[in-house]
Design a protein around this motif. Structure first.
Motif, PDB file in Angstrom:
ATOM      1  N   SER A  95      45.550  32.060  41.069  1.00 27.03           N
ATOM      2  CA  SER A  95      45.691  31.872  39.616  1.00 27.03           C
ATOM      3  C   SER A  95      46.672  30.744  39.328  1.00 27.03           C
ATOM      4  CB  SER A  95      46.240  33.134  38.953  1.00 27.03           C
ATOM      5  OG  SER A  95      45.604  34.289  39.406  1.00 27.03           O
ATOM      6  N   SER A  96      46.841  30.467  38.027  1.00 25.86           N
ATOM      7  CA  SER A  96      47.808  29.434  37.617  1.00 25.86           C
ATOM      8  C   SER A  96      49.198  30.066  37.542  1.00 25.86           C
ATOM      9  CB  SER A  96      47.410  28.858  36.266  1.00 25.86           C
ATOM     10  OG  SER A  96      46.092  28.388  36.322  1.00 25.86           O
ATOM     11  N   GLY A  97      49.785  30.295  38.692  1.00 26.98           N
ATOM     12  CA  GLY A  97      51.102  30.938  38.761  1.00 26.98           C
ATOM     13  C   GLY A  97      50.971  32.443  38.924  1.00 26.98           C
ATOM     14  N   GLN A 100      50.076  34.261  35.736  1.00 25.35           N
ATOM     15  CA  GLN A 100      48.684  34.499  35.346  1.00 25.35           C
ATOM     16  C   GLN A 100      48.048  35.587  36.210  1.00 25.35           C
ATOM     17  OE1 GLN A 100      45.539  31.602  35.840  1.00 25.35           O
ATOM     18  NE2 GLN A 100      44.493  32.363  34.016  1.00 25.35           N
ATOM     19  N   THR A 101      48.418  35.660  37.485  1.00 27.19           N
ATOM     20  CA  THR A 101      47.864  36.732  38.321  1.00 27.19           C
ATOM     21  C   THR A 101      48.206  38.084  37.696  1.00 27.19           C
ATOM     22  OG1 THR A 101      48.281  35.352  40.269  1.00 27.19           O
ATOM     23  CG2 THR A 101      47.757  37.664  40.669  1.00 27.19           C
ATOM     24  N   LEU A 102      49.473  38.251  37.311  1.00 30.89           N
ATOM     25  CA  LEU A 102      49.893  39.520  36.700  1.00 30.89           C
ATOM     26  C   LEU A 102      49.176  39.754  35.375  1.00 30.89           C
ATOM     27  CD1 LEU A 102      53.700  39.207  37.486  1.00 30.89           C
ATOM     28  CD2 LEU A 102      52.231  41.072  38.284  1.00 30.89           C
ATOM     29  N   MET A 103      49.038  38.677  34.607  1.00 29.23           N
ATOM     30  CA  MET A 103      48.415  38.797  33.285  1.00 29.23           C
ATOM     31  C   MET A 103      46.950  39.223  33.409  1.00 29.23           C
ATOM     32  SD  MET A 103      49.481  38.367  30.141  1.00 29.23           S
ATOM     33  CE  MET A 103      48.430  39.668  29.545  1.00 29.23           C
ATOM     34  N   VAL A 104      46.186  38.566  34.313  1.00 28.04           N
ATOM     35  CA  VAL A 104      44.766  38.957  34.425  1.00 28.04           C
ATOM     36  C   VAL A 104      44.647  40.343  35.050  1.00 28.04           C
ATOM     37  CG1 VAL A 104      43.615  36.701  34.326  1.00 28.04           C
ATOM     38  CG2 VAL A 104      44.387  37.570  36.536  1.00 28.04           C
ATOM     39  N   ALA A 105      45.599  40.710  35.910  1.00 26.52           N
ATOM     40  CA  ALA A 105      45.561  42.067  36.481  1.00 26.52           C
ATOM     41  C   ALA A 105      45.722  43.086  35.356  1.00 26.52           C
ATOM     42  CB  ALA A 105      46.666  42.241  37.522  1.00 26.52           C
ATOM     43  N   LEU A 106      46.682  42.844  34.460  1.00 21.93           N
ATOM     44  CA  LEU A 106      46.903  43.796  33.358  1.00 21.93           C
ATOM     45  C   LEU A 106      45.683  43.848  32.445  1.00 21.93           C
ATOM     46  CD1 LEU A 106      50.658  42.944  32.662  1.00 21.93           C
ATOM     47  CD2 LEU A 106      49.767  45.069  33.650  1.00 21.93           C
ATOM     48  N   HIS A 107      45.076  42.682  32.178  1.00 23.98           N
ATOM     49  CA  HIS A 107      43.852  42.670  31.365  1.00 23.98           C
ATOM     50  C   HIS A 107      42.739  43.455  32.058  1.00 23.98           C
ATOM     51  CE1 HIS A 107      44.448  40.350  27.758  1.00 23.98           C
ATOM     52  NE2 HIS A 107      45.076  39.385  28.421  1.00 23.98           N
ATOM     53  N   ALA A 108      42.727  43.384  33.387  1.00 24.72           N
ATOM     54  CA  ALA A 108      41.639  44.031  34.132  1.00 24.72           C
ATOM     55  C   ALA A 108      41.809  45.547  34.203  1.00 24.72           C
ATOM     56  CB  ALA A 108      41.552  43.446  35.541  1.00 24.72           C
ATOM     57  N   ILE A 109      43.034  46.049  34.030  1.00 17.43           N
ATOM     58  CA  ILE A 109      43.213  47.487  34.265  1.00 17.43           C
ATOM     59  C   ILE A 109      43.598  48.305  33.024  1.00 17.43           C
ATOM     60  CG2 ILE A 109      43.756  47.168  36.696  1.00 17.43           C
ATOM     61  CD1 ILE A 109      46.578  47.273  36.249  1.00 17.43           C
ATOM     62  N   LEU A 110      44.047  47.626  31.959  1.00 14.76           N
ATOM     63  CA  LEU A 110      44.567  48.412  30.828  1.00 14.76           C
ATOM     64  C   LEU A 110      43.547  48.618  29.719  1.00 14.76           C
ATOM     65  CD1 LEU A 110      48.190  46.963  30.367  1.00 14.76           C
ATOM     66  CD2 LEU A 110      47.452  49.002  31.638  1.00 14.76           C
ATOM     67  N   ASP A 111      43.452  49.850  29.265  1.00 13.53           N
ATOM     68  CA  ASP A 111      42.772  50.156  28.011  1.00 13.53           C
ATOM     69  C   ASP A 111      43.871  50.343  26.957  1.00 13.53           C
ATOM     70  OD1 ASP A 111      39.986  50.200  28.631  1.00 13.53           O
ATOM     71  OD2 ASP A 111      40.355  51.991  29.844  1.00 13.53           O
ATOM     72  N   PRO A 112      43.477  50.269  25.658  1.00 12.64           N
ATOM     73  CA  PRO A 112      44.502  50.421  24.624  1.00 12.64           C
ATOM     74  C   PRO A 112      45.324  51.699  24.839  1.00 12.64           C
ATOM     75  CG  PRO A 112      42.432  49.750  23.648  1.00 12.64           C
ATOM     76  CD  PRO A 112      42.150  49.994  25.099  1.00 12.64           C
ATOM     77  N   SER A 125      59.227  38.831  31.127  1.00 10.62           N
ATOM     78  CA  SER A 125      57.826  38.735  30.702  1.00 10.62           C
ATOM     79  C   SER A 125      57.048  40.041  30.804  1.00 10.62           C
ATOM     80  CB  SER A 125      57.101  37.656  31.519  1.00 10.62           C
ATOM     81  OG  SER A 125      57.587  36.386  31.156  1.00 10.62           O
ATOM     82  N   TYR A 126      57.525  41.009  31.578  1.00 13.02           N
ATOM     83  CA  TYR A 126      56.700  42.223  31.765  1.00 13.02           C
ATOM     84  C   TYR A 126      56.338  42.923  30.441  1.00 13.02           C
ATOM     85  CZ  TYR A 126      57.732  42.041  36.838  1.00 13.02           C
ATOM     86  OH  TYR A 126      57.847  41.666  38.150  1.00 13.02           O
ATOM     87  N   PRO A 127      57.324  43.197  29.564  1.00 11.59           N
ATOM     88  CA  PRO A 127      56.946  43.934  28.346  1.00 11.59           C
ATOM     89  C   PRO A 127      55.938  43.164  27.499  1.00 11.59           C
ATOM     90  CG  PRO A 127      59.349  43.812  28.576  1.00 11.59           C
ATOM     91  CD  PRO A 127      58.773  42.935  29.638  1.00 11.59           C
TER      92      PRO A 127
END
Ligand code: PMP
Ligand code: GLU
Length: 404
Positions: A95-97, A100-112, A125-127
């Motif tokens: 990923s781009s840094g 971004q790896t963490l960001m797409v991982a969170l998008h891939a696993i979180l529901d509202p 950046s985590y919160p």
């Protein structure tokens, strides 16, 4: 009209501080930046050669959106060497840094409303990333007030909404390393309860006093494709290549595929020259990492000694990274006010602890030149010492002190 989501997201305070320090410097202000989050060493020559070879062809094209095969191969080799795990290209995303790896991982696993647990203090950046992905951040402080929550502290926060836990060891901002026992128990808990464990290993090669980097794979026999672990790393810190923006994740192929789909719609993938630079760094001569690590260890010793010399400041010696996280609450319990005071009065930039979830502390980095660490600390000491003369000369420049 902006979205509720946009309105709820804070700017990265660490990146903002870099800009503020640069602006003041451009104006001729004698700023010492002890708030930074990047090593000052040069890009390894093998990375430059590899990147230049692509640039010289004049043909810089799209790449596979989850990373070029040679970079995936280099990451597979890195994972074998440093984690003793054989993985396949399908288990790797570039990923781009690491961000971004963490960001797409969170998008891939979180529901509202899904919750993500992480220890306090935490990377700024985590919160915000969890919120961006629609989740709920659940920061957990240690019940003993230390930088390392116990297994019981973390396990008590796990509930039916818990979807993921993020562990960053050694930790930004505290420099603390979680014990192998804690990591082993968290791995076991996450595998048993089907909770994703995101291991943010961004700093795991930058550890001191003969410590070995933590290898979370040691604590599970689970096949990578059935595992709940995502190991995140990057070239940013260990190779001092922050500007290239290359990070990666290694994990379960189903998760990686979902992350890759999201990334393909977001950015089409990381920049091609940067990916080739990362191939060069990972496959090239590795001595720059040890050179950086030992420079940082020396810098840490200098900075910790200076912090210990300030009455009332409490400092824990970092086990890794390039950050210290001393408690300055004896001077001012409001870390934002104290950081502002130090920037205004003595032109030393540090990051308020509040941004990392721990009020009263300041993050003071030791990734810069030793000369800057010494001078920066001298200035801080002067600014805080009630018995010091009210004026300090920096060359021909006179600084005058207000009350803390
Ligand atoms: N995780 C942590 C703990 C960090 O401090 C950083 C800061 N750079 C990152 C991830 C992101 O790294 P990158 O620059 O590769 O996006
Ligand atoms: N991670 C570094 C820091 O904490 C770089 C800036 C950022 O990405 O936040 O300072």
């Amino acid at each position: 009209m902006l979205s509720q989501l946009a309105l709820s997201i804070k700017e990265s305070p660490t990146l903002k501080l870099n800009e503020t320090a640069a602006l003041l410097r451009d104006k001729g202000e004698p700023v010492i930046h002890l708030g930074g989050g990047e090593p000052k060493s040069r890009t390894p020559i093998d990375a430059i050669i590899s990147c230049s070879s692509l640039l010289n062809t004049g043909e810089i094209r799209y790449t596979p959106s989850d990373g070029i095969p040679p970079l995936k191969q280099a990451i597979i080799r890195y994972t074998e060497e440093h984690y003793d795990r054989g993985v396949k290209p399908e288990n790797v995303i570039v990923s781009s840094g690491a961000k971004q790896t963490l960001m797409v991982a969170l998008h891939a696993i979180l529901d509202p409303k899904d919750e993500v647990i992480f220890p306090v203090p935490y990377w700024v950046s985590y919160p915000e990333m969890v919120k961006l992905a629609g989740g709920v951040p659940v920061p957990i402080a240690a019940s003993d007030g230390s930088f390392c929550p116990s297994f019981e502290d973390l396990a008590a926060a796990v509930g039916s909404y818990t979807k993921a836990i993020i562990l960053n060891s050694p930790n930004n901002p505290s420099g603390a390393m979680y014990s192998n026992d804690l990591v082993a128990r968290m791995v076991e808990l996450c595998e048993r309860r089907n909770i994703w464990l995101l291991m943010d290993d961004t700093y795991n090669r930058l550890v001191f006093d003969g410590r070995a980097p933590t290898n979370c794979y040691e604590f599970t026999q689970e096949d990578v494709d059935r595992s709940q672990l995502l190991v995140v790393n990057c070239v940013s810190k260990m190779y001092a290549m922050t500007g290239f923006r290359i990070g990666w994740g290694v994990g379960n192929r189903e998760l990686i595929r979902a992350m890759a789909n999201i990334q393909s719609q977001q950015t089409s993938g990381p920049s091609a020259p940067s990916q080739w630079a990362a191939v060069g760094a990972l496959n090239g001569v590795q001595n720059s990492i040890e050179a950086l690590r030992s420079t940082l260890e020396n810098n840490r010793n200098v900075l910790v000694a200076r912090l210990q010399a300030i009455p009332g400041v409490k400092v824990v010696k970092p086990a890794g990274t390039f950050y210290t996280f001393p408690d300055f609450s004896a001077y001012n319990p409001d870390s934002k006010k104290l950081a502002e005071y130090l920037l205004e009065t003595v032109r030393v930039a540090v990051v308020p602890g509040k941004d990392f979830g721990m009020e009263g502390h300041l993050r003071v980095s030791f990734c810069g030149a030793q000369k800057d660490i010494r001078e920066g600390m001298e200035r801080i000491q002067w600014a805080l010492d009630p018995d010091a003369p009210n004026e300090l000369y920096l060359g021909s420049r006179k600084l005058v002190r207000d009350a803390v």
